[in-house]
Design a protein around this motif. Structure first.
Motif, PDB file in Angstrom:
ATOM      1  N   PRO D 187       0.826  -1.220   0.000  1.00 29.19           N
ATOM      2  CA  PRO D 187       0.000   0.000   0.000  1.00 29.19           C
ATOM      3  C   PRO D 187       0.859   1.268   0.000  1.00 29.19           C
ATOM      4  N   PHE D 188       1.992   1.226   0.661  1.00 25.19           N
ATOM      5  CA  PHE D 188       2.908   2.363   0.714  1.00 25.19           C
ATOM      6  C   PHE D 188       3.300   2.818  -0.691  1.00 25.19           C
ATOM      7  N   GLY D 189       3.581   1.841  -1.577  1.00 25.37           N
ATOM      8  CA  GLY D 189       3.986   2.183  -2.942  1.00 25.37           C
ATOM      9  C   GLY D 189       2.828   2.690  -3.793  1.00 25.37           C
ATOM     10  N   MET D 190       1.605   2.405  -3.392  1.00 28.99           N
ATOM     11  CA  MET D 190       0.461   2.747  -4.231  1.00 28.99           C
ATOM     12  C   MET D 190      -0.253   4.027  -3.842  1.00 28.99           C
ATOM     13  N   VAL D 191      -0.050   4.485  -2.620  1.00 27.41           N
ATOM     14  CA  VAL D 191      -0.973   5.454  -2.053  1.00 27.41           C
ATOM     15  C   VAL D 191      -1.009   6.760  -2.838  1.00 27.41           C
ATOM     16  N   GLU D 193      -0.747   7.455  -5.982  1.00 28.69           N
ATOM     17  CA  GLU D 193      -1.523   7.446  -7.222  1.00 28.69           C
ATOM     18  C   GLU D 193      -2.975   7.038  -7.075  1.00 28.69           C
ATOM     19  N   LEU D 194      -3.178   6.029  -6.292  1.00 24.00           N
ATOM     20  CA  LEU D 194      -4.528   5.473  -6.248  1.00 24.00           C
ATOM     21  C   LEU D 194      -5.428   6.205  -5.279  1.00 24.00           C
ATOM     22  N   GLY D 195      -4.808   6.894  -4.305  1.00 23.60           N
ATOM     23  CA  GLY D 195      -5.624   7.593  -3.322  1.00 23.60           C
ATOM     24  C   GLY D 195      -6.490   6.637  -2.536  1.00 23.60           C
ATOM     25  N   TYR D 196      -7.748   7.004  -2.396  1.00 25.17           N
ATOM     26  CA  TYR D 196      -8.627   6.219  -1.514  1.00 25.17           C
ATOM     27  C   TYR D 196      -8.854   4.793  -2.010  1.00 25.17           C
ATOM     28  N   LEU D 197      -8.568   4.548  -3.308  1.00 21.43           N
ATOM     29  CA  LEU D 197      -8.730   3.171  -3.831  1.00 21.43           C
ATOM     30  C   LEU D 197      -7.681   2.219  -3.255  1.00 21.43           C
ATOM     31  N   THR D 198      -6.612   2.797  -2.722  1.00 20.21           N
ATOM     32  CA  THR D 198      -5.548   1.965  -2.153  1.00 20.21           C
ATOM     33  C   THR D 198      -6.082   0.963  -1.137  1.00 20.21           C
ATOM     34  N   ILE D 199      -7.034   1.472  -0.323  1.00 16.90           N
ATOM     35  CA  ILE D 199      -7.467   0.647   0.806  1.00 16.90           C
ATOM     36  C   ILE D 199      -8.111  -0.667   0.359  1.00 16.90           C
ATOM     37  N   PRO D 200      -9.193  -0.645  -0.456  1.00 20.03           N
ATOM     38  CA  PRO D 200      -9.778  -1.957  -0.829  1.00 20.03           C
ATOM     39  C   PRO D 200      -8.809  -2.833  -1.624  1.00 20.03           C
ATOM     40  N   ILE D 201      -8.048  -2.236  -2.555  1.00 19.56           N
ATOM     41  CA  ILE D 201      -7.162  -3.059  -3.384  1.00 19.56           C
ATOM     42  C   ILE D 201      -6.071  -3.704  -2.540  1.00 19.56           C
ATOM     43  N   SER D 202      -5.451  -2.902  -1.674  1.00 18.16           N
ATOM     44  CA  SER D 202      -4.426  -3.462  -0.793  1.00 18.16           C
ATOM     45  C   SER D 202      -5.007  -4.588   0.043  1.00 18.16           C
ATOM     46  N   PHE D 207      -4.860  -9.846   1.507  1.00 25.55           N
ATOM     47  CA  PHE D 207      -5.704 -10.940   1.979  1.00 25.55           C
ATOM     48  C   PHE D 207      -5.363 -12.251   1.260  1.00 25.55           C
ATOM     49  N   ILE D 208      -5.184 -12.162  -0.070  1.00 26.16           N
ATOM     50  CA  ILE D 208      -4.884 -13.372  -0.838  1.00 26.16           C
ATOM     51  C   ILE D 208      -3.589 -14.023  -0.350  1.00 26.16           C
ATOM     52  N   PHE D 209      -2.535 -13.199  -0.212  1.00 30.35           N
ATOM     53  CA  PHE D 209      -1.267 -13.789   0.207  1.00 30.35           C
ATOM     54  C   PHE D 209      -1.334 -14.323   1.635  1.00 30.35           C
ATOM     55  N   LEU D 210      -2.018 -13.581   2.511  1.00 30.04           N
ATOM     56  CA  LEU D 210      -2.112 -14.073   3.885  1.00 30.04           C
ATOM     57  C   LEU D 210      -2.927 -15.365   3.944  1.00 30.04           C
ATOM     58  N   VAL D 211      -3.943 -15.470   3.082  1.00 27.02           N
ATOM     59  CA  VAL D 211      -4.749 -16.694   3.045  1.00 27.02           C
ATOM     60  C   VAL D 211      -3.885 -17.881   2.608  1.00 27.02           C
TER      61      VAL D 211
END
Lengths: 264, 264, 264, 264, 264
Positions: D187-191, D193-202, D207-211
């Motif tokens: 998320p640090f690398g994305m914030v 550009e993506l702004g508020y979209l960072t949160i759901p995408i991150s 989530f996928i990797f942690l799963v």
């Protein structure tokens, strides 16, 4: 410019589909290779068990330096078993090839059977039983020799398993479908931007996936009478040479050499 | 700008081809590694079975603390078997190396045989038969010793299987082709944009794929007299040292040490 | 802008190299893990065979509730075998550790031998032979006990195989080279565009690949006296506790507990 | 615009890190799955060996249609062995559960032992020895029954191996570290550009990797008293039902049915 | 323009998620395929052991050319065992199918049993015991025949293990979840840029992942009465034909041919 950016999206998706397909095809090739190698291993095991059977019948049933008639008969029948297994896996009918390898009495029994390799193993067993009843082998040796017949039964059944079990239909079928969908979809998505370059690039990319698919198809059915089959005829001939040499025969058959790189 | 956008497309495709190729090569290296490891495991098994055979012939045929002449003869013949198997897998002709390991009578028999390791196992069997007929071993011990000969027959056949079965032609051939198509296609697609940078980048990328291909080729044929072969000469020497030590011999051969990192 | 577009190309290539390297490293870690697990499985099998040997010598050679002196001697020698195997795999010289576990007569024999585990198995065999000659065990039981010695010979040889066979040189060497080429090449290609951000990003990416390389190196040689080795000392102690408990000894050694998370 | 282009670089690197991590995690999940399946296979083998032991003691030691008292005693002890193995793998102390399954005399012996399953196998062996000494079984049958005890010893040792050998520390530890570094870095690398979209995408990507990490952790320790464990209690109950049915007992225990989908 | 660049970011992330998912699904399909192949191998082994049992009872218990009544009874019971195993794995109740294959006395015993295959193996054992008590077979042959019953016990238990052990819940469940999250998330992220093209592209990409998921689900439970199951009815019929041919029966059943490509 707008178009360019617009279509950079499908480009990413094509890449992702390509990656997904690559991974699926990687596992598919690997599974096909494992079937191919298992088939070869089974035939390697038939070589080993044929040699051990020959050594044991010579050692356990003969006295002096020469192989007994019983040993000779069983070893010839073992050569017959190997050839019958080859023919069974190739779905070849007829028992005529057995004439020079088994006695007339046995030939008349075998000629009526549906499953020749299995019937030959039963004849092996019956000869062992006679040897045991004539007290030429102890019950202990009887069981040891029977153990090799069990191994040969396993080899036969394993080869039949691979022959009779096609690769799981959804796996091979959908791989085929996906590769072909991809091959159709790929140039369609590129044509607007790349223009005439679409043709060579599409050809190369599509060619790669079709080749990988083809590798899998080629090697997944190792008893299908194709170029990359387990070379059953050659292995059978090797077994025959080994076994006749062990019997002390001097006029050995000549090993098969590959014609144009292909061994049958 | 137009060129840039125009050629960003092939760039994506090159990436996808690279990914597909990486996955194919990954499985290829893995299959090659498994062959290499299986070959080494087979020779490890020859070590184990040679030691067990030596222990059993000493234990079952000797009385008192010293190995019987029969045990000595069989263990020397087992050293001969290991060397003969090495030579068989390297396609080396001639039986002259057997002179110091087997009796003159046996040498004259072996000299006429095509398949020395198999003939040596048959001589093992015939000696066991004699011991059994002279009632020096029971039928039960006879069968136990024969079981180790069966294991050695399996090791021999397994090594021959790897030697005689090249990696499936379509798999290795198309991998080779695809890597080289990729190596040609790659700089051609980059030259317009990258200019002089094309040369080092192409070299590195191509180098990586050719190296992976080369790893697979190096290790897939572990009995091909190359640097990364199963070190059969070294293992044979180890077996000889172990077996002679078990016999109580005192003038043991010296272990081979690697020359410039390569063991044969 | 020109530079940006110009250098977006190498970016794609870096990605592709990274993917190729990831796949190669994935297979490499997997192969290293399989070696590690095989080593652990071999030592698990030494545990099982030691327990079965103890149970059989107690059951087959003792009468009444107490273990016979022969059983006691063989079980102590089995503890010696396990320790000797550990030392053999760690290339530790000397036989002094055997003093409390074998008789003086056996110690003087063993002290001259190069290969202690193998010599101990031969002593097991010679004791069985004596029991058989004194008619304390039948030939059938003799062979059953010898079968466990064969299993232990296999375990010993399997562990030596892993110890003596380094991971194939081209595979491990080129993985090492490629990871380091990548680590050098990567920041060089990024520096013009990313500026000062190059340093943390390069560090993270390079760190990941070096870590994966390091995992493989750590676990690929499981008998190399490193932290992630097969804990041979601990397993040997467990075997000793189990075997002494089966003998009915009451002053059992104490199990080793990990120091700072590392078991030897 | 400048920022956009500037940060398209890290984007590519994030993708590459993601790919590398995916491949590492893929192999990790696969290795964990193989441990889980091996554990289940070992318990399947305990089922098979328990049934065969029961069949053999009924067949070899009974006469007529009813199981002999010896057969009954051994089969009850085998039920005890299965329960003791379950408790050993769960590190549960105490021998009180054995009261209804073994005689008082045996209970007083077992109560002092550290390793109950191993002690139960030794009691099996001692009963066989008594049967042999009373000439109720031949030495041949004695050895055949002992062979099943050897199999059970192997099953026990294999299960203990999985229990006592954690997944190699660098492999699981660095996977854990890398997934969490990635989750922080992403998320640090994305914030910007993506702004508020960072949160759901991150959230989704992380989530996928942690799963995937969690799947591996869940199944890699199959004897850890978690939901996805080998259901040892259920399997033990099945074995008890099968064995009591073979003994001809009529009041069979009732099979355990899953509570909320989880079998213990 | 801003939106285009803005959304090129999620595009990269979608690609990465796709790659991660592809790798996870690749391993999942592979594990499912291995279960499917293991199931088929177990049934192949039932074929082999049935043939070996038939050959051995004919060889060890008959004299002259015809199968003894005992051999006939055991071989018919073996056909019953194969059918009972099929029904057990399909959770089919009732013993009525046994009427033509076993004697009335045995039928009345079997009718009360919960676990028919296991009970049939015990009846095999009891018949062998009778043969041994009547001195028609030696103890050595008794043990050899019992060894095949042990193999059949293993086959039965292995098939039950696959039947009773679902694929690990977190593995299959999260794969399912992730594929469906991806399928929902994917068109949502694309719609703004691609417009109406979103629909076909999403369909194709989503279709690919759902197909791979479906392949895994189809083949992971090979005894679930679905199209791609192990064809137990067909294999049972083959075994019946082989065994009746070995008995010398002439009115053999007819092999099942596939209906619309599906074998049961």
């Amino acid at each position: 410019m707008e178009f360019g950016i617009n279509f950079s999206f499908p480009n990413g998706e094509v890449g992702m589909i390509g990656t997904a397909l690559s991974i699926l095809m990687g596992f598919r090739v690997n599974s096909a290779y494992e079937r191919w190698w298992e088939a070869r291993t089974i035939w390697g095991s038939i070589v080993n068990n044929s040699r051990s059977l020959a050594r044991e019948v010579i050692g356990f049933t003969s006295s002096g330096d020469h192989a007994s008639p019983d040993a000779q008969q069983m070893i010839h029948r073992q050569i017959a078993f190997v050839q019958a297994t080859t023919r069974q896996l190739r779905r070849q009918q007829g028992a005529i090839f057995l004439r020079t390898l088994v006695s007339n009495k046995e030939y008349s029994i075998l000629d009526k059977k549906q499953h020749l390799p299995n019937a030959l193993l039963l004849l092996h067993m019956q000869q062992l039983k006679e040897l045991y009843e004539k007290k030429q082998i102890t019950d202990f040796v009887f069981v040891q020799l029977e153990t090799i017949l069990t191994e040969l039964t396993n080899n036969l059944g394993q080869a039949e398993r691979i022959k009779n079990t096609p690769f799981p239909v959804p796996y091979s079928y959908f791989s085929f479908i996906l590769v072909h969908i991809f091959a159709c979809f790929f140039p369609f998505g590129m044509v607007e931007e790349l223009g005439y370059l679409t043709i060579p690039i599409s050809l190369i990319v599509t060619f790669i996936f079709l080749v990988i698919e083809q590798i899998a198809v080629e090697i997944q059915d190792p008893f299908a009478s194709k170029d990359n089959d387990t070379p059953m005829t050659t292995i059978s001939k090797s077994i025959e040479i080994n076994l006749r040499e062990m019997l002390g025969e001097e006029d050995l058959p000549i090993q098969i050499t590959p014609k144009t790189g292909v061994l049958m």
